[in-house]
Design a protein around this motif. Sequence first.
Motif, PDB file in Angstrom:
ATOM      1  N   UNK B 103       0.811  -1.277  -0.128  1.00  0.00           N
ATOM      2  CA  UNK B 103       0.047   0.091   0.013  1.00  0.00           C
ATOM      3  C   UNK B 103       1.019   1.263   0.085  1.00  0.00           C
ATOM      4  N   UNK B 104       2.130   1.038   0.203  1.00  0.00           N
ATOM      5  CA  UNK B 104       3.221   2.045   0.053  1.00  0.00           C
ATOM      6  C   UNK B 104       3.389   2.919   1.214  1.00  0.00           C
ATOM      7  N   UNK B 106       6.126   3.016   2.527  1.00  0.00           N
ATOM      8  CA  UNK B 106       7.218   3.935   2.223  1.00  0.00           C
ATOM      9  C   UNK B 106       7.395   5.091   1.092  1.00  0.00           C
ATOM     10  N   UNK B 107       6.221   5.322   0.685  1.00  0.00           N
ATOM     11  CA  UNK B 107       5.823   6.303  -0.687  1.00  0.00           C
ATOM     12  C   UNK B 107       6.970   7.305  -0.395  1.00  0.00           C
ATOM     13  N   UNK B 129      -3.161   0.864  -5.040  1.00  0.00           N
ATOM     14  CA  UNK B 129      -3.223   2.226  -5.582  1.00  0.00           C
ATOM     15  C   UNK B 129      -1.927   2.843  -5.590  1.00  0.00           C
TER      16      UNK B 129
END
Lengths: 327, 327
Positions: B103-104, B106-107, B129
Amino acid sequence: MAERAGVSIKTVSNVVNGYPHVSPETRLRVEAAIAELRYRPNLSARNLRQGRSGVIALALPDLAIPYFAELATRVIAAADQRGWTVLIDQTQGDRAKERLVVSGIRAHLIDGLLFSPLALTGGDLAARVDSTPMVLLGERVGRSPYDHVAVDNVAAAEEATAHLVQLGRRRIAAIGAQKAAAGVTARLRLRGFRHALAKAGLTEHAVAHVAAFHRADGATAMAGLLTGSPAGPPDAVFCFNDTLALGALRTLLARGIRVPDDIALIGFDDIEDGRYATPALTTVAPDKSQIADVAVDLLASRLSGTAAQPKELVAGHRLIVRESTLH
Amino acid sequence: MAERAGVSIKTVSNVVNGYPHVSPETRLRVEAAIAELRYRPNLSARNLRQGRSGVIALALPDLAIPYFAELATRVIAAADQRGWTVLIDQTQGDRAKERLVVSGIRAHLIDGLLFSPLALTGGDLAARVDSTPMVLLGERVGRSPYDHVAVDNVAAAEEATAHLVQLGRRRIAAIGAQKAAAGVTARLRLRGFRHALAKAGLTEHAVAHVAAFHRADGATAMAGLLTGSPAGPPDAVFCFNDTLALGALRTLLARGIRVPDDIALIGFDDIEDGRYATPALTTVAPDKSQIADVAVDLLASRLSGTAAQPKELVAGHRLIVRESTLH
DNA sequence: GCGGCTATTTACAACGTTAGATACAACGTT
DNA sequence: AACGTTGTATCTAACGTTGTAAATAGCCGC
C-alpha cells in the motif's frame, strides 16, 4: 495538494501529525480528502525539514552468512519497534568498503549507523570525521570512542573449551585462528581457548588457521588436523563459529569418523543450521536479540543526545549442549 | 555552507555534480573547501528536489530464512551496481504486513519496490493504488499487472521428481503441500510433482502438508510419513524446499534410516547448508543471481519509464545431484 | 571597436514539509 | 462592554538542493 478539503496545507499537516487542536469535522474532511486523493506525505520533504530520516543503516559483511542474517532479522525488528527503517550495507569484510561506510557515504540519508566491522583498524576509526551516530557490533576495535555491543568472547570461548575438558577430552584442538590483524574475534576466542586449557593443565593439541569463517574453511582445516598433525588426530575440536564447525563436521562424517564418539565438536553462534545438523551441534549462543535491542537502544540514546560517554555493553551468552558433545 | 570558497551555492552544486563548465581553479578551490569543511550534500534535499531517492525496498518474509538471505545478498549487489541502496522490509509472510508494504508505507522514500509476497492475494494486488514501481519476485499472484520474475516451478518440480523416478524409486512422496490459498509456490511444485508421476505411470505415495517451509515443519512431516502412512514408508521424498528437506533429513538420520539407500531425498533452492549436510542434499537450484539481476533491471526500466507491458520473466534453474540421491 | 559567440558564474524559484507566530472567533469573567 | 482565555486555523519562513534563465567577461572576426 489535498486542499480538496478546503483547508490550508498546515491544517493537513496538523491532521497527519495528530495535532490535537483540530476540530472533529475538519479532521474528518481532511481525512476524507487524503483517502480520496491517496495523498502520501513526501518523506524526503519531511526529512529535509526535520533533519532526520527515520532510516538507519546496518553495515555487515554478508547477509548470506547465517549469523549475520539472523542478527539482521532482529535488528530490523528492533528498529521497527521505534518506527525506524533499516537499510543494509554489505561490506564483504573488505577494508576499503568498510572505510567507505564509516566515512559517511550515506550522510544525511541515515540518522545512525550500526556497524559490524571485520577488517577495520583502530586507526580507521580514529580517522573518522563523519558525525553520524554509530554503534559498533562485535569486537572492540582499538580504543574507539564509540558505543559498542558484544559478548564476552574470551569467557565464552573458555566455557566452550572447559566443556570439552569436562567430557574427559585431552587432545583438544581449535579451528578458526587468523593471522591477519583483522581477526579480532578470532584472537579473543583463541585466548579463551588457551585460558581454559591452561586452567585444566592441558596443552593445546593443535590450532588451525583459516582465511575466513566459512564452511569451506572449516572443512579444509579439519582435514588438515586429521592428517597434518604429527601427534595424531584430536579427540575434541572447538570451532570459532558454527559454520566452521559444520564444515568440519562434514569432513569428519565423510571419513567415517564418529561425532562425538571419536571427536567431539563445539561451535559458536547458535545458528539455525546447527540445530538440525546430525549430530546437532553443541554451541555457544550469543543472545542475538539482546545484541540487537541494546544496539538499537544505544543508537537511540545517541540520537536523542542523552548519551554521555561511549558505552561498552556486554550481551549475554550461554552454552547449549547438543549431540555433538554428548558422551 | 561551503562558501568558504568564495563562490555561490550553485557553483558548489556544479562541482559536486561534475558540471563541465567550471574553471579548473574554481573547481580546485571548491574541492578544497569541501574537504576542509567536510561538507556532505544533504540527500534529503536532493531527493526532494529531484523526486527520487536512489533507495529501493526489498520486501521479503524473513532474512533468517536462508533462501531469502541469499537472494537479498544478490539483490543488494545488483542494486549497488546501479548506485542504489536497498532497504529491507520483513513481512513474516503475514498478509496484513504484506498489504501494508504494497500500500506504500514508504511512499516517496523509495523509488521502487522488489516484493516477494507469500500470503498476498490477487485481490490485494488489484486493490493497490500506490504508484511506486514494483516488481514481484516468486510466483505469479493472480493476474496482476506487475513485472514478475520466477523460475518455472512446475517444470523444475517435474525434473526433481523425474530424477527420483530415474533412480528406480517407486514409492515417491512429497513434503510441502499447503492448504491455504497462500501457498502458490507449493501448489505449482505439487503440480509438477504430479505431472512427473503421471508421466511415469506412478501414483503418489503420499503428500504431506506443512504450515510453513521451515526445518521444523520438514522434520514433523517426515515423521508423519514414516509412521502415519498405511502403505508404509516411501523410498524417495521430494521436499518443496531445502529447509524442509534438511528437517526431514534430521528425522531420518535420527531414526537410523539411511539416505539415500532407504529413502532418497531431494530439495529445492540450493541453499548453502544443503551443500554441507551429510549426505549433501540433491536440489533444484534456481539461478538466484539471475533473479536478482533481472528484477533490478526490470525495476530500472520501470523507473526510466521505458517499460511497456508488464513482463513475466522466467529465471533459469538446474538440478544439482548430490549424495542424498546417489545410488 | 563593435556585434555576436562561448565559457563561466550567479540569481531565482521551486521541490513538500513543519515550527512558530499570528489571526480570528467564541466564551466566560469582571 | 471591555477583557483575557481558549480553541482552531492560517501565514510565513525555512530546511538544502538543482533546473532554468540570466548576468558577466573574454574572445573572435570584421
